[in-house]
Design a protein around this motif. Structure first.
Motif, PDB file in Angstrom:
ATOM      1  N   ASN A 184       2.224   2.956  -3.113  1.00  0.00           N
ATOM      2  CA  ASN A 184       1.193   3.331  -4.083  1.00  0.00           C
ATOM      3  C   ASN A 184       0.689   4.749  -3.788  1.00  0.00           C
ATOM      4  O   ASN A 184       0.164   5.008  -2.706  1.00  0.00           O
ATOM      5  CB  ASN A 184       0.035   2.341  -4.013  1.00  0.00           C
ATOM      6  N   PHE A 230       0.799  -1.225   0.000  1.00  0.00           N
ATOM      7  CA  PHE A 230       0.000   0.000   0.000  1.00  0.00           C
ATOM      8  C   PHE A 230       0.836   1.281   0.000  1.00  0.00           C
ATOM      9  O   PHE A 230       0.576   2.185  -0.797  1.00  0.00           O
ATOM     10  CB  PHE A 230      -0.930   0.011   1.226  1.00  0.00           C
ATOM     11  N   TYR A 231       1.802   1.373   0.891  1.00  0.00           N
ATOM     12  CA  TYR A 231       2.516   2.635   1.072  1.00  0.00           C
ATOM     13  C   TYR A 231       3.223   3.156  -0.182  1.00  0.00           C
ATOM     14  O   TYR A 231       3.230   4.371  -0.418  1.00  0.00           O
ATOM     15  CB  TYR A 231       3.510   2.513   2.228  1.00  0.00           C
ATOM     16  N   PHE A 291      -6.355   4.860   6.813  1.00  0.00           N
ATOM     17  CA  PHE A 291      -6.005   3.468   6.548  1.00  0.00           C
ATOM     18  C   PHE A 291      -4.697   3.065   7.230  1.00  0.00           C
ATOM     19  O   PHE A 291      -4.405   1.879   7.373  1.00  0.00           O
ATOM     20  CB  PHE A 291      -5.883   3.275   5.032  1.00  0.00           C
ATOM     21  N   GLN A 332      -4.457   8.578   2.276  1.00  0.00           N
ATOM     22  CA  GLN A 332      -5.489   7.806   2.980  1.00  0.00           C
ATOM     23  C   GLN A 332      -5.046   7.549   4.422  1.00  0.00           C
ATOM     24  O   GLN A 332      -4.796   6.412   4.828  1.00  0.00           O
ATOM     25  CB  GLN A 332      -5.744   6.483   2.245  1.00  0.00           C
ATOM     26  N   TYR A 361      -2.696   5.600  -1.955  1.00  0.00           N
ATOM     27  CA  TYR A 361      -2.892   5.521  -0.507  1.00  0.00           C
ATOM     28  C   TYR A 361      -2.099   6.583   0.253  1.00  0.00           C
ATOM     29  O   TYR A 361      -2.135   6.613   1.486  1.00  0.00           O
ATOM     30  CB  TYR A 361      -2.481   4.136   0.005  1.00  0.00           C
TER      31      TYR A 361
END
Length: 280
Positions: free
Chosen positions: A86, A83-84, A95, A92, A89
């Motif tokens: 990307n 995730f990080y 999250f 976000q 995100y």
């Protein structure tokens, strides 16, 4: 002459070998190898819960099913990399705590959700030893807390993606220690499914019941919702502070919470023994 010389040499070598092995006892000697055992002496520092910790550590390193708790550590540690990096995100923030709960609490979740079912094959014998439930549960709690601390330390390099991520992981670790550790121990008192330790862990749902699915809500979803609401209405810093505060409250009330959980296990002791005696 040469053939006779070769024959004589062969005879001499053969005679020498036979003479060396003339005694029957010498051929019956067996080679001895030093047995290698896992050194768990360090657990003695934990006092009277050391035997239970040693039992769990041997279980984790030797049984096929429990070994999943070890290789899942690697998966949990690398979870943030999905995730990080990307950009989607990057903003976000709500999250971040969810990922932090998973990264720092992967062992707590994976191992803790099957307490005390890990011991189901010998649970009846274990309970017949008149052990103190408090010590039994304390050993499980200690292993889970140690794992949370270790996983947080190993996840510090995630600060590369921003200080907010590191802060979220720290808050998640405190929350795991103060809240989720107690939640998962309490949930264990409802476990009624026996675990076959000799079965492989991959895609194996044997021993999994409704408890394992329901427990995920307070463990993962509740802190994420609390954080998301506070982050949206107030600020990231306040949301982090509240998550940390909740964890600290749980730590401060640890003894009282553990007394309540212990009483719950004692009340359901014979139900668990009976359930673990069944094939399910």
């Amino acid at each position: 002459i040469i053939p006779f010389a070769v024959l004589g040499l062969i005879y001499y070598l053969n005679f020498k070998e036979l003479y060396k092995n003339l005694y029957l006892d010498s051929s019956l000697k067996t080679k001895t190898e030093q047995a290698r055992t896992t050194n768990l002496e360090w657990t003695r520092k934990f006092g009277d819960i050391a035997p239970f910790m040693q039992l769990d550590l041997k279980l984790i390193t030797r049984s096929k099913r429990a070994k999943s708790s070890l290789w899942m550590l690697g998966l949990g540690l690398l979870y943030g990399l999905f995730f990080y990096p990307n950009p989607v995100y990057a903003n976000q923030e709500w999250f971040f705590v969810f990922i932090g709960i998973f990264v720092t609490g992967i062992f707590l979740i994976n191992f803790g959700q099957f307490i005390p079912a890990w011991d189901s094959s010998y649970y009846k014998l274990l309970m017949s030893q008149n052990i103190k439930y408090e010590k039994y549960l304390k050993s499980k709690f200690t292993l889970m807390i140690m794992s949370v601390i270790i996983m947080f330390v190993l996840s510090i390099p995630y600060v590369y993606f921003g200080w907010k991520i590191l802060l979220a992981h720290f808050a998640a670790a405190i929350y795991n220690i103060g809240i989720n550790s107690h939640v998962i121990l309490y949930g264990g008192s409802f476990n009624r499914k026996k675990i076959a330790l000799d079965q492989k862990a991959a895609f194996n749902f044997q021993g999994t019941g409704a408890v394992q699915w329901i427990i995920g809500l307070p463990l993962m979803i509740v802190p994420m919702i609390i954080f998301a609401i506070l982050n949206y209405l107030i600020s990231f810093e306040i949301a982090i502070a509240i998550i940390i505060a909740l964890g600290l409250v749980g730590i401060a009330l640890h003894q009282k919470i553990m007394s309540f959980i212990t009483a719950r296990y004692q009340a359901t002791k014979y139900k668990m023994i009976d359930a673990f005696d069944q094939d399910n």
